[in-house]
Design a protein around this motif. Sequence first.
Motif, short mmCIF file in Angstrom:
data_model
loop_
_atom_site.label_atom_id
_atom_site.label_comp_id
_atom_site.label_asym_id
_atom_site.label_seq_id
_atom_site.Cartn_x
_atom_site.Cartn_y
_atom_site.Cartn_z
N ILE A 20 6.33 -0.92 14.06
CA ILE A 20 5.12 -0.38 13.45
C ILE A 20 5.47 0.48 12.24
N THR A 21 4.70 0.32 11.20
CA THR A 21 4.77 1.19 10.03
C THR A 21 3.40 1.84 9.87
N LEU A 22 3.39 3.18 9.84
CA LEU A 22 2.18 3.94 9.54
C LEU A 22 2.34 4.51 8.15
N GLU A 23 1.37 4.31 7.29
CA GLU A 23 1.42 4.85 5.94
C GLU A 23 0.24 5.80 5.74
N LEU A 24 0.54 7.05 5.39
CA LEU A 24 -0.49 8.03 5.05
C LEU A 24 -0.62 8.07 3.54
N TYR A 25 -1.84 8.14 3.05
CA TYR A 25 -2.11 8.29 1.62
C TYR A 25 -2.90 9.58 1.43
N GLU A 26 -2.28 10.54 0.75
CA GLU A 26 -2.82 11.90 0.64
C GLU A 26 -3.14 12.23 -0.81
N GLU B 100 -0.03 5.30 -9.85
CA GLU B 100 -1.18 4.45 -10.09
C GLU B 100 -2.41 4.87 -9.28
N SER B 101 -2.20 5.17 -8.01
CA SER B 101 -3.32 5.57 -7.15
C SER B 101 -3.52 7.08 -7.10
N LYS B 102 -2.61 7.83 -7.71
CA LYS B 102 -2.68 9.30 -7.74
C LYS B 102 -2.78 9.88 -6.33
N ARG B 103 -1.88 9.40 -5.48
CA ARG B 103 -1.81 9.89 -4.10
C ARG B 103 -0.35 10.00 -3.68
N TYR B 104 -0.13 10.88 -2.71
CA TYR B 104 1.17 10.92 -2.05
C TYR B 104 1.16 9.88 -0.95
N GLN B 105 2.33 9.31 -0.68
CA GLN B 105 2.48 8.37 0.43
C GLN B 105 3.57 8.90 1.36
N VAL B 106 3.24 8.96 2.64
CA VAL B 106 4.21 9.34 3.66
C VAL B 106 4.25 8.20 4.67
N VAL B 107 5.46 7.71 4.97
CA VAL B 107 5.61 6.54 5.82
C VAL B 107 6.36 6.91 7.10
N TYR B 108 5.81 6.46 8.24
CA TYR B 108 6.43 6.63 9.55
C TYR B 108 6.74 5.24 10.11
N ASP B 109 7.91 5.09 10.72
CA ASP B 109 8.30 3.85 11.38
C ASP B 109 8.64 4.15 12.84
N PHE B 110 8.17 3.27 13.73
CA PHE B 110 8.56 3.36 15.13
C PHE B 110 8.40 1.99 15.77
N SER B 111 8.98 1.83 16.96
CA SER B 111 8.91 0.56 17.68
C SER B 111 8.52 0.82 19.12
N TYR B 112 7.90 -0.19 19.72
CA TYR B 112 7.68 -0.17 21.16
C TYR B 112 7.74 -1.59 21.68
N THR B 113 8.04 -1.74 22.96
CA THR B 113 8.18 -3.05 23.57
C THR B 113 7.14 -3.22 24.68
#
Length: 104
Positions: A50-56, A88-101
Amino acid sequence: MLTEITTATGVPFRETQWVGTPPAETFGIWLDEVDADGPDFENRIFTHNITLELYEPKQDPEAEQAVEAWLNAAGHKWTKQSRLWLRESKRYQVVYDFSYTSKI
């Protein structure tokens, strides 16, 4: 599982992309890459990367803390990438990665 992140964090999330005009406040998207495995000819084990991307619009430590609290409460090991400014979008991006089975 991922649909509950909006309620748990208060941050609106969508799968893959935000269709239409995104909110003015912080929002997120999630991506789910799945690997299937199992015995011969029977996929019964599914690993979700999973990748979660926050746009702030401005740095939003409260939203980041809410996402991290959700990940911790769910018991996921996670990685947070460095914050990026998207000119381009004038936002910060913060990305989280995790996995589950999951197994069936």
